[in-house]
Scaffold this motif. Structure first.
Motif, PDB file in Angstrom:
ATOM      1  N   GLN A 298     -95.695 -25.294 -79.201  1.00  0.00           N
ATOM      2  CA  GLN A 298     -95.652 -26.313 -78.156  1.00  0.00           C
ATOM      3  C   GLN A 298     -94.259 -26.313 -77.526  1.00  0.00           C
TER       4      GLN A 298
ATOM      5  N   GLU B 250     -96.547 -27.167 -72.700  1.00  0.00           N
ATOM      6  CA  GLU B 250     -97.236 -25.874 -72.771  1.00  0.00           C
ATOM      7  C   GLU B 250     -97.679 -25.632 -74.214  1.00  0.00           C
TER       8      GLU B 250
ATOM      9  N   LEU C 215     -91.910 -28.279 -70.760  1.00  0.00           N
ATOM     10  CA  LEU C 215     -91.517 -27.586 -69.529  1.00  0.00           C
ATOM     11  C   LEU C 215     -90.989 -28.542 -68.461  1.00  0.00           C
TER      12      LEU C 215
ATOM     13  N   THR D  21     -99.710 -23.065 -76.951  1.00  0.00           N
ATOM     14  CA  THR D  21    -100.186 -21.716 -77.208  1.00  0.00           C
ATOM     15  C   THR D  21    -100.710 -21.623 -78.640  1.00  0.00           C
TER      16      THR D  21
ATOM     17  N   PRO E 192    -101.282 -19.050 -73.463  1.00  0.00           N
ATOM     18  CA  PRO E 192    -100.748 -20.406 -73.256  1.00  0.00           C
ATOM     19  C   PRO E 192    -101.486 -21.164 -72.167  1.00  0.00           C
ATOM     20  N   SER E 193    -101.343 -22.491 -72.214  1.00  0.00           N
ATOM     21  CA  SER E 193    -101.895 -23.332 -71.163  1.00  0.00           C
ATOM     22  C   SER E 193    -100.960 -24.515 -70.944  1.00  0.00           C
ATOM     23  N   ARG E 194    -100.696 -24.852 -69.699  1.00  0.00           N
ATOM     24  CA  ARG E 194     -99.859 -26.006 -69.372  1.00  0.00           C
ATOM     25  C   ARG E 194    -100.718 -27.258 -69.345  1.00  0.00           C
ATOM     26  N   THR E 195    -100.297 -28.265 -70.056  1.00  0.00           N
ATOM     27  CA  THR E 195    -101.047 -29.517 -70.132  1.00  0.00           C
ATOM     28  C   THR E 195    -100.137 -30.681 -69.769  1.00  0.00           C
TER      29      THR E 195
END
Length: 221
Positions: A115, A86, A118, A88, A73-76
């Motif tokens: 998606q 987030e 957050l 993934t 995952p990556s927070r965008t």
């Protein structure tokens, strides 16, 4: 005394003669001895194109943070800098048809992703018109936008990336690319968010991930 005076006269005459020679060399330059100093040779510059990109490795355009693996995952930042989304990417499916649509370049690459919002605000993907969105980065550095060619004609039930994700909610989304077989053999997917930060994931050369069976079933005629 006469010897001393004679020596002084000779010295002065010699100095005057040397000064005249130097002045003539500076003014005319024709009588001066040529310089023996030469600039050091320099190696010719090697053009960037002379160094081939190894197979399977993205080229010069693949700059920035290291690519993540499928499933990481990556927070965008959400569209218009609102919210935190987030993302993934979980599966990639390669197919030569897509529910009645045929790829113009030979292969559809379908990337599914989870998606999750957050933040306390709804968060959505940044749109290409605003400088964001999804691209496929090929090994030679080309960028191909999602939905290109006939990819926009591929629709999957249960994978919707339109609109915002509500706070605390999670949804499945999908992006489709129309690629040549060589482009589909390896590469990266790149997402640019609401603050123009880019995130990238490595794509396996074959269909991989938990959604493969579902997607392949929907792509079948």
């Amino acid at each position: 005394m006469r010897k001393t005076l004679f020596a002084a006269v000779v010295t002065a005459a010699t100095c005057l003669a040397l000064t005249a020679c130097e002045g003539g060399a500076e003014a005319g330059g024709g009588d001066a001895a040529p310089s023996t100093t030469r600039p050091l040779p320099t190696a010719p510059a090697t053009p960037a194109s002379a160094t081939p990109t190894p197979a399977g490795e993205p080229g010069p355009a693949d700059s920035g943070p290291a690519a993540l693996d499928l499933g990481e995952p990556s927070r965008t930042v959400g569209a218009r800098t609102v919210g935190i989304l987030e993302i993934t990417p979980s599966s990639v499916v390669y197919a030569d048809q897509g529910a009645g649509a045929t790829p113009q370049s030979g292969v559809f690459a379908v990337v599914t992703m989870k998606q999750k919002s957050l933040s306390a605000n709804p968060a959505s993907e940044e749109l290409p018109a605003a400088g964001g969105g999804w691209e496929w980065l090929t090994p030679d550095g080309q960028t191909i936008p999602a939905g290109n060619g006939n990819a926009g004609r591929v629709a999957l039930d249960g994978y919707d990336s339109s609109g915002p994700v509500e706070p605390g909610a999670t949804r499945m989304a999908a992006k489709v690319f129309d690629l040549t077989p060589a482009q589909a053999g390896s590469g990266r997917i790149v997402y640019t968010d609401g603050v123009r930060a880019s995130y990238r994931w490595k794509m396996p050369a074959g269909s991989t991930g938990p959604e493969v069976a579902d997607v392949e079933g929907q792509l079948a005629p």
